[in-house]
Design a protein around this motif. Structure first.
Motif, PDB file in Angstrom:
ATOM      1  N   GLY A   1       0.808  -1.217   0.000  1.00 34.13           N
ATOM      2  CA  GLY A   1       0.000   0.000   0.000  1.00 34.13           C
ATOM      3  C   GLY A   1       0.833   1.255   0.000  1.00 34.13           C
ATOM      4  O   GLY A   1       1.883   1.317   0.655  1.00 34.13           O
ATOM      5  N   ARG A   2       0.360   2.260  -0.732  1.00 37.65           N
ATOM      6  CA  ARG A   2       1.036   3.562  -0.777  1.00 37.65           C
ATOM      7  C   ARG A   2       0.828   4.271   0.569  1.00 37.65           C
ATOM      8  O   ARG A   2      -0.240   4.169   1.182  1.00 37.65           O
ATOM      9  N   ALA A   3       1.852   5.029   0.978  1.00 34.20           N
ATOM     10  CA  ALA A   3       1.847   5.579   2.340  1.00 34.20           C
ATOM     11  C   ALA A   3       0.881   6.742   2.516  1.00 34.20           C
ATOM     12  O   ALA A   3       0.610   7.142   3.658  1.00 34.20           O
ATOM     13  N   ASN A   4       0.343   7.303   1.404  1.00 34.08           N
ATOM     14  CA  ASN A   4      -0.608   8.415   1.571  1.00 34.08           C
ATOM     15  C   ASN A   4      -2.059   7.927   1.638  1.00 34.08           C
ATOM     16  O   ASN A   4      -2.982   8.735   1.706  1.00 34.08           O
ATOM     17  N   SER A   5      -2.268   6.617   1.627  1.00 34.29           N
ATOM     18  CA  SER A   5      -3.633   6.081   1.752  1.00 34.29           C
ATOM     19  C   SER A   5      -4.031   6.036   3.224  1.00 34.29           C
ATOM     20  O   SER A   5      -3.302   5.504   4.072  1.00 34.29           O
ATOM     21  N   ILE A   6      -5.202   6.579   3.516  1.00 35.68           N
ATOM     22  CA  ILE A   6      -5.689   6.612   4.893  1.00 35.68           C
ATOM     23  C   ILE A   6      -5.789   5.196   5.467  1.00 35.68           C
ATOM     24  O   ILE A   6      -5.540   4.963   6.653  1.00 35.68           O
ATOM     25  N   ASN A   7      -6.120   4.245   4.614  1.00 35.18           N
ATOM     26  CA  ASN A   7      -6.300   2.872   5.103  1.00 35.18           C
ATOM     27  C   ASN A   7      -4.971   2.155   5.314  1.00 35.18           C
ATOM     28  O   ASN A   7      -4.842   1.342   6.231  1.00 35.18           O
ATOM     29  N   VAL A   8      -4.003   2.490   4.488  1.00 31.71           N
ATOM     30  CA  VAL A   8      -2.656   1.954   4.708  1.00 31.71           C
ATOM     31  C   VAL A   8      -2.061   2.592   5.966  1.00 31.71           C
ATOM     32  O   VAL A   8      -1.377   1.931   6.760  1.00 31.71           O
TER      33      VAL A   8
ATOM     34  N   ALA B   1       2.014   0.261  -3.487  1.00 30.51           N
ATOM     35  CA  ALA B   1       0.996  -0.282  -4.406  1.00 30.51           C
ATOM     36  C   ALA B   1      -0.220   0.619  -4.335  1.00 30.51           C
ATOM     37  O   ALA B   1      -0.457   1.301  -3.342  1.00 30.51           O
ATOM     38  N   GLY B   2      -0.988   0.617  -5.420  1.00 28.45           N
ATOM     39  CA  GLY B   2      -2.165   1.474  -5.493  1.00 28.45           C
ATOM     40  C   GLY B   2      -1.816   2.819  -6.086  1.00 28.45           C
ATOM     41  O   GLY B   2      -0.639   3.210  -6.137  1.00 28.45           O
ATOM     42  N   GLY B   3      -2.821   3.539  -6.584  1.00 27.80           N
ATOM     43  CA  GLY B   3      -2.603   4.845  -7.203  1.00 27.80           C
ATOM     44  C   GLY B   3      -1.578   4.746  -8.323  1.00 27.80           C
ATOM     45  O   GLY B   3      -1.600   3.801  -9.127  1.00 27.80           O
ATOM     46  N   ALA B   4      -0.640   5.697  -8.352  1.00 26.83           N
ATOM     47  CA  ALA B   4       0.357   5.742  -9.430  1.00 26.83           C
ATOM     48  C   ALA B   4       1.288   4.536  -9.407  1.00 26.83           C
ATOM     49  O   ALA B   4       1.957   4.244 -10.406  1.00 26.83           O
TER      50      ALA B   4
ATOM     51  N   ILE C   1       0.170  -2.079  -9.541  1.00 25.77           N
ATOM     52  CA  ILE C   1       0.292  -3.386  -8.868  1.00 25.77           C
ATOM     53  C   ILE C   1      -1.069  -3.986  -8.512  1.00 25.77           C
ATOM     54  O   ILE C   1      -1.291  -5.182  -8.669  1.00 25.77           O
ATOM     55  N   VAL C   2      -2.011  -3.142  -8.046  1.00 22.15           N
ATOM     56  CA  VAL C   2      -3.260  -3.681  -7.490  1.00 22.15           C
ATOM     57  C   VAL C   2      -4.141  -4.381  -8.526  1.00 22.15           C
ATOM     58  O   VAL C   2      -5.016  -5.173  -8.151  1.00 22.15           O
ATOM     59  N   ASP C   3      -3.924  -4.080  -9.808  1.00 20.23           N
ATOM     60  CA  ASP C   3      -4.730  -4.750 -10.835  1.00 20.23           C
ATOM     61  C   ASP C   3      -4.042  -5.991 -11.398  1.00 20.23           C
ATOM     62  O   ASP C   3      -4.596  -6.654 -12.284  1.00 20.23           O
TER      63      ASP C   3
ATOM     64  N   GLY D   1      -8.653  -5.510  -5.448  1.00 21.27           N
ATOM     65  CA  GLY D   1      -7.715  -4.646  -6.157  1.00 21.27           C
ATOM     66  C   GLY D   1      -7.513  -3.303  -5.483  1.00 21.27           C
ATOM     67  O   GLY D   1      -7.338  -2.275  -6.141  1.00 21.27           O
ATOM     68  N   ILE D   2      -7.545  -3.295  -4.165  1.00 21.85           N
ATOM     69  CA  ILE D   2      -7.304  -2.060  -3.407  1.00 21.85           C
ATOM     70  C   ILE D   2      -6.300  -2.351  -2.289  1.00 21.85           C
ATOM     71  O   ILE D   2      -5.989  -3.510  -2.005  1.00 21.85           O
ATOM     72  N   VAL D   3      -5.814  -1.275  -1.686  1.00 22.65           N
ATOM     73  CA  VAL D   3      -4.856  -1.418  -0.581  1.00 22.65           C
ATOM     74  C   VAL D   3      -5.524  -0.951   0.715  1.00 22.65           C
ATOM     75  O   VAL D   3      -6.463  -0.160   0.672  1.00 22.65           O
ATOM     76  N   PRO D   4      -5.060  -1.484   1.842  1.00 18.28           N
ATOM     77  CA  PRO D   4      -3.898  -2.333   2.072  1.00 18.28           C
ATOM     78  C   PRO D   4      -4.231  -3.817   2.001  1.00 18.28           C
ATOM     79  O   PRO D   4      -5.391  -4.225   2.043  1.00 18.28           O
ATOM     80  N   ALA D   5      -3.137  -4.596   1.917  1.00 21.57           N
ATOM     81  CA  ALA D   5      -3.206  -6.039   2.152  1.00 21.57           C
ATOM     82  C   ALA D   5      -1.931  -6.400   2.900  1.00 21.57           C
ATOM     83  O   ALA D   5      -0.915  -5.705   2.761  1.00 21.57           O
TER      84      ALA D   5
ATOM     85  N   TRP E   1      -6.881  -8.650   4.088  1.00 29.10           N
ATOM     86  CA  TRP E   1      -7.182  -7.297   3.597  1.00 29.10           C
ATOM     87  C   TRP E   1      -8.333  -6.736   4.413  1.00 29.10           C
ATOM     88  O   TRP E   1      -8.951  -7.455   5.185  1.00 29.10           O
ATOM     89  N   GLU E   2      -8.643  -5.473   4.200  1.00 28.41           N
ATOM     90  CA  GLU E   2      -9.554  -4.630   4.997  1.00 28.41           C
ATOM     91  C   GLU E   2      -8.755  -4.041   6.163  1.00 28.41           C
ATOM     92  O   GLU E   2      -8.342  -4.746   7.093  1.00 28.41           O
ATOM     93  N   SER E   3      -8.572  -2.716   6.077  1.00 26.58           N
ATOM     94  CA  SER E   3      -7.659  -2.049   7.013  1.00 26.58           C
ATOM     95  C   SER E   3      -8.040  -2.240   8.483  1.00 26.58           C
ATOM     96  O   SER E   3      -7.165  -2.433   9.336  1.00 26.58           O
ATOM     97  N   ASN E   4      -9.324  -2.170   8.788  1.00 24.74           N
ATOM     98  CA  ASN E   4      -9.688  -2.322  10.200  1.00 24.74           C
ATOM     99  C   ASN E   4      -9.516  -3.764  10.667  1.00 24.74           C
ATOM    100  O   ASN E   4      -9.122  -4.012  11.811  1.00 24.74           O
TER     101      ASN E   4
HETATM  102  N1  LIG Z   1     -12.519  -0.913   3.092  1.00 22.41           N
HETATM  103  C1  LIG Z   1     -11.187  -0.918   2.554  1.00 22.41           C
HETATM  104  C2  LIG Z   1     -11.024   0.293   1.670  1.00 22.41           C
HETATM  105  C3  LIG Z   1      -9.643   0.339   1.038  1.00 22.41           C
HETATM  106  C4  LIG Z   1      -9.506   1.473   0.042  1.00 22.41           C
HETATM  107  O1  LIG Z   1     -10.463   2.176  -0.293  1.00 22.41           O
HETATM  108  N2  LIG Z   1      -8.286   1.668  -0.417  1.00 22.41           N
HETATM  109  C5  LIG Z   1      -8.016   2.737  -1.372  1.00 22.41           C
HETATM  110  C6  LIG Z   1      -6.927   3.661  -0.830  1.00 22.41           C
HETATM  111  S1  LIG Z   1      -7.408   4.441   0.682  1.00 22.41           S
HETATM  112  C7  LIG Z   1      -7.484   2.138  -2.663  1.00 22.41           C
HETATM  113  O2  LIG Z   1      -6.882   1.086  -2.657  1.00 22.41           O
HETATM  114  N3  LIG Z   1      -7.707   2.848  -3.781  1.00 22.41           N
HETATM  115  C8  LIG Z   1      -7.221   2.412  -5.052  1.00 22.41           C
HETATM  116  C9  LIG Z   1      -5.762   2.674  -5.254  1.00 22.41           C
HETATM  117  O3  LIG Z   1      -5.080   3.268  -4.394  1.00 22.41           O
HETATM  118  O4  LIG Z   1      -5.262   2.280  -6.329  1.00 22.41           O
HETATM  119  C10 LIG Z   1     -10.191  -0.913   3.718  1.00 22.41           C
HETATM  120  O5  LIG Z   1     -10.505  -0.336   4.757  1.00 22.41           O
HETATM  121  O6  LIG Z   1      -9.094  -1.497   3.591  1.00 22.41           O
END
Ligand SMILES: N[C@@H](CCC(=O)N[C@@H](CS)C(=O)NCC(=O)O)C(=O)O
Length: 207
Positions: free
Chosen positions: A7-14, A33-36, A39-41, A52-56, A65-68
């Motif tokens: 997961g990219r470090a600017n993601s709230i969930n990461v 991973a994620g955004g720019a 990897i996630v796809d 296909g989202i972060v974190p894992a 997976w699932e941040s919480n």
């Molecule tokens: N419910 C999920 C939501 C995860 C989520 O929305 N991740 C976003 C970043 S905050 C993501 O992966 N977006 C697509 C990307 O970054 O490529 C969790 O809490 O882990």
């Protein structure tokens, strides 16, 4: 090294996962991973997290997976009595606020964040920003009232609940928009940001 975090470090969930690791003193390897970073796809990533989202994470062969859920898992594994309250009701309280962050608070903040932070000014949607701002403000009022007279979200001690709530409060207080004064929330934010593990993860501007 047995714990890997995607997961990219600017993601709230990461950020939740990184903050939990910091509080627990865990060593880990993080893969952008994620955004720019993409990897996630990829089929490899999707075999781990089909959303296909972060974190894992991969903890010695255990993928989650699932941040919480990840935050709860790490707290239960390494933080009994600290991040993971041993008192059932305190734990349920922390749990409740984690669910609330995920299902009520952050979804309302999402459009304000996307428009104001990730969208060029000329393409921003002022009506969506205002609706999101008002909805977030109403949720923030609930949180502010809950924090009045409390040191942390589940009582006297810092728990996993403060990680989920903390990243959302950090985002809210750093969005470039009009906000009501929230004395209890602002004092709480200062308390959590004084923690080295929080400061390390949340020191950069929201992006
Ligand atoms: N419910 C999920 C939501 C995860 C989520 O929305 N991740 C976003 C970043 S905050 C993501 O992966 N977006 C697509 C990307 O970054 O490529 C969790 O809490 O882990």
């Amino acid at each position: 090294m047995t714990l890997r975090i995607w997961g990219r470090a600017n993601s709230i969930n990461v950020q939740k996962v990184l903050w939990a690791c910091g509080e627990l003193g865990l060593a880990f390897e993080r893969i952008d991973a994620g955004g720019a970073f993409g990897i996630v796809d990829s089929p490899e990533y999707k075999s781990m997290n089909p959303n296909g989202i972060v974190p894992a994470i991969d903890d010695d062969g255990f993928v989650l997976w699932e941040s919480n859920a990840i935050t709860r898992y790490l707290a239960a594994k390494h933080g009994a009595g600290t991040l993971w309250p041993t008192d059932l009701r305190v734990r349920a309280d922390a749990d409740r606020w984690m669910d609330w962050q995920c299902t009520e608070y952050s979804p309302r903040m999402r459009l304000a964040f996307w428009n104001l932070v990730r969208t060029p000014k000329e393409k921003q949607d002022p009506a969506a920003i205002e609706e999101s701002r008002a909805g977030s403000e109403a949720m923030t009022a609930i949180l502010d009232a809950a924090l009045a007279g409390r040191t942390f979200i589940a009582g006297d001690n810092f728990t996993m609940g403060d990680i989920a709530i903390g990243v959302a409060v950090h985002r809210w207080l750093n969005l470039p928009l009009r906000r009501e004064a929230r004395p209890a929330l602002e004092a709480y934010y200062a308390r959590i940001m004084a923690r080295p593990a929080a400061a390390k993860v949340l020191s950069s501007p929201i992006t």
